[in-house]
Write an enzyme that holds these catalytic residues in place. Structure first.
Site, PDB file in Angstrom:
ATOM      1  N   GLU A  85     -16.255   6.665   3.571  1.00 40.12           N
ATOM      2  CA  GLU A  85     -15.673   6.190   4.832  1.00 40.12           C
ATOM      3  C   GLU A  85     -15.619   7.333   5.825  1.00 40.12           C
ATOM      4  O   GLU A  85     -16.207   8.390   5.584  1.00 40.12           O
ATOM      5  CB  GLU A  85     -14.298   5.572   4.581  1.00 40.12           C
ATOM      6  CG  GLU A  85     -13.280   6.523   3.978  1.00 40.12           C
ATOM      7  CD  GLU A  85     -11.875   5.919   3.937  1.00 40.12           C
ATOM      8  OE1 GLU A  85     -11.460   5.269   4.912  1.00 40.12           O
ATOM      9  OE2 GLU A  85     -11.191   6.113   2.923  1.00 40.12           O
TER      10      GLU A  85
ATOM     11  N   ARG B 173       0.839  -1.203   0.000  1.00 34.03           N
ATOM     12  CA  ARG B 173       0.000   0.000   0.000  1.00 34.03           C
ATOM     13  C   ARG B 173       0.876   1.255   0.000  1.00 34.03           C
ATOM     14  O   ARG B 173       0.574   2.247  -0.660  1.00 34.03           O
ATOM     15  CB  ARG B 173      -0.940  -0.021   1.210  1.00 34.03           C
ATOM     16  CG  ARG B 173      -2.020   1.044   1.148  1.00 34.03           C
ATOM     17  CD  ARG B 173      -3.075   0.832   2.203  1.00 34.03           C
ATOM     18  NE  ARG B 173      -2.536   0.956   3.548  1.00 34.03           N
ATOM     19  CZ  ARG B 173      -3.248   0.733   4.670  1.00 34.03           C
ATOM     20  NH1 ARG B 173      -4.516   0.360   4.585  1.00 34.03           N
ATOM     21  NH2 ARG B 173      -2.698   0.868   5.844  1.00 34.03           N
TER      22      ARG B 173
ATOM     23  N   LYS C 190      -2.547   6.539   1.279  1.00 40.63           N
ATOM     24  CA  LYS C 190      -2.395   7.018   2.654  1.00 40.63           C
ATOM     25  C   LYS C 190      -1.440   8.213   2.665  1.00 40.63           C
ATOM     26  O   LYS C 190      -0.287   8.104   3.062  1.00 40.63           O
ATOM     27  CB  LYS C 190      -1.881   5.872   3.537  1.00 40.63           C
ATOM     28  CG  LYS C 190      -2.574   5.832   4.880  1.00 40.63           C
ATOM     29  CD  LYS C 190      -2.325   4.524   5.603  1.00 40.63           C
ATOM     30  CE  LYS C 190      -2.727   4.651   7.046  1.00 40.63           C
ATOM     31  NZ  LYS C 190      -4.174   4.756   7.292  1.00 40.63           N
TER      32      LYS C 190
END
Ligand SMILES: *Cc1c(COP(=O)(O)O)cnc(C)c1O
Length: 341
Positions: A220, A82, A184
């Protein structure tokens, strides 16, 4: 190895520096040989890419002690890949995934005295991150980067049981349709701070973000993915290209299907159908699952049948199964648990 004498069960979620961190620097197209250091400070030019144009990304994962007394980390390979995705999207050099995992293990090994004992509920939180450290003034990727991992012991997320949260539907957006919601990046958090401070001031624990284009679909919260449970026991999670792919959520979906025999669906979830769900939870590394009891949409309340006192029954089963796998009480799928030798 002697453990540090910390009050494990009463640690909060804050920065408590440990002895060693890992540092590697990228310059002239190559990574330096990474190493452990005791220096907790970073010195760089005032013109660094991270300081001027927020070129940075991060990861978060935990090390902990299992029932058998082994120190382990949970699926660090997924954090590595990720972070590689984040770096590519931000025009940063990728830190090789195998080296990332080795560096995580090296930091845990070096700070083993800070890994909380089994049963304390506390964990050693690991924060890998990368930032543009070289100077930029014209807008461009930085010429130099630093990759770093530090560790900090954190207390049990739920002290005295998990109290369901109250969240609101936010008028602010988290991620643009073709933006950076799926990686992220620190910048996603910088621009969410106002929304979370405002939510807290209004008495809410978190923001539910909707898709910014149509404002009809659930995305989210600022730092956790949604899981819903239908009245007939199906586990549903929203699908969108601007949701951050939570490792906890992906693991819970496997646990729901393979361990609990539940039906699972990753699909678009319209806000209109949220009122028909039986349970709602937020998933992320910090809490595994935080139950949601109530969602407020501009004064209109959705109260889940699971109530405001405890986790819903399916949420609880998912929580117990995943934490059981993590703590070594339940056999883990191949490769999920990596032991620190
Ligand atoms: C980190 C993060 C999550 C949770 O991901 P985990 O891998 O489960 O910790 C969810 N949403 C956002 C926006 C995040 O940054």
């Amino acid at each position: 190895m002697e453990k540090k004498n910390l009050d494990w069960s009463n640690l909060g979620f804050g920065y408590h520096p440990t002895e060693y961190r890992y540092v590697a620097n990228w310059k002239d197209g190559a990574w330096s040989e990474g190493e452990l250091t005791t220096d907790a400070t970073v010195t760089m030019t005032e013109c660094a890419g991270v300081l001027q144009y927020s070129q940075s990304c991060f990861e978060g994962l935990k090390a902990y002690t299992t029932e058998k007394g082994q120190i382990v980390v949970f699926r660090p390979d997924l954090n590595a890949s990720r972070m590689a995705d984040s770096c590519r999207r931000l025009e940063m050099p990728v830190y090789p995934e195998d080296k990332f995992v080795e560096a995580v293990k090296a930091v845990v090994r070096a700070n083993a005295a800070y890994v909380p004992p089994y049963g304390s509920g506390a964990t050693l939180y690991l924060r890998p991150f990368m930032f543009g450290s070289g100077p930029v003034i014209g807008v461009s990727p930085a010429p130099e980067y630093q990759f770093r991992i530090f560790a900090t012991p954190v207390g049990p997320y739920f002290k005295g049981g998990a109290k369901p949260l109250t969240i609101r539907v936010s008028d602010f957006d988290r991620a643009a349709p073709n933006g950076t919601g799926h990686i992220k990046a620190g910048l996603n958090y910088a621009m969410s701070l106002h929304a979370i401070v405002d939510a807290h001031n209004q008495g809410f624990n978190e923001n539910m973000y909707l898709d910014p284009k149509t404002r009809t679909k659930v995305e989210e919260t600022g730092g956790a993915n949604f899981l819903f449970v239908t009245k007939d026991g199906k586990v549903v999670t929203p699908k969108s290209p601007s949701i951050l792919p939570s490792i906890t959520r992906r693991s819970l979906m496997v646990v729901a299907k393979e361990y609990l025999g539940l039906e699972v669906e990753e699909r678009e979830v319209y806000f209109d159908e949220v009122k028909d769900f039986a349970e709602c939870g937020l998933c992320g590394t910090a809490a595994v699952i935080s139950p949601v009891g109530k969602i407020v949409d501009h004064g209109k309340e959705i109260c889940f049948p699971s109530g405001m006192d405890e986790m819903g029954p399916v949420t609880k089963k998912l929580y117990d199964a995943l934490t059981g796998i993590q703590m070594g009480r339940i056999e883990a799928p191949e490769g999920w648990i990596q032991v620190i030798e």
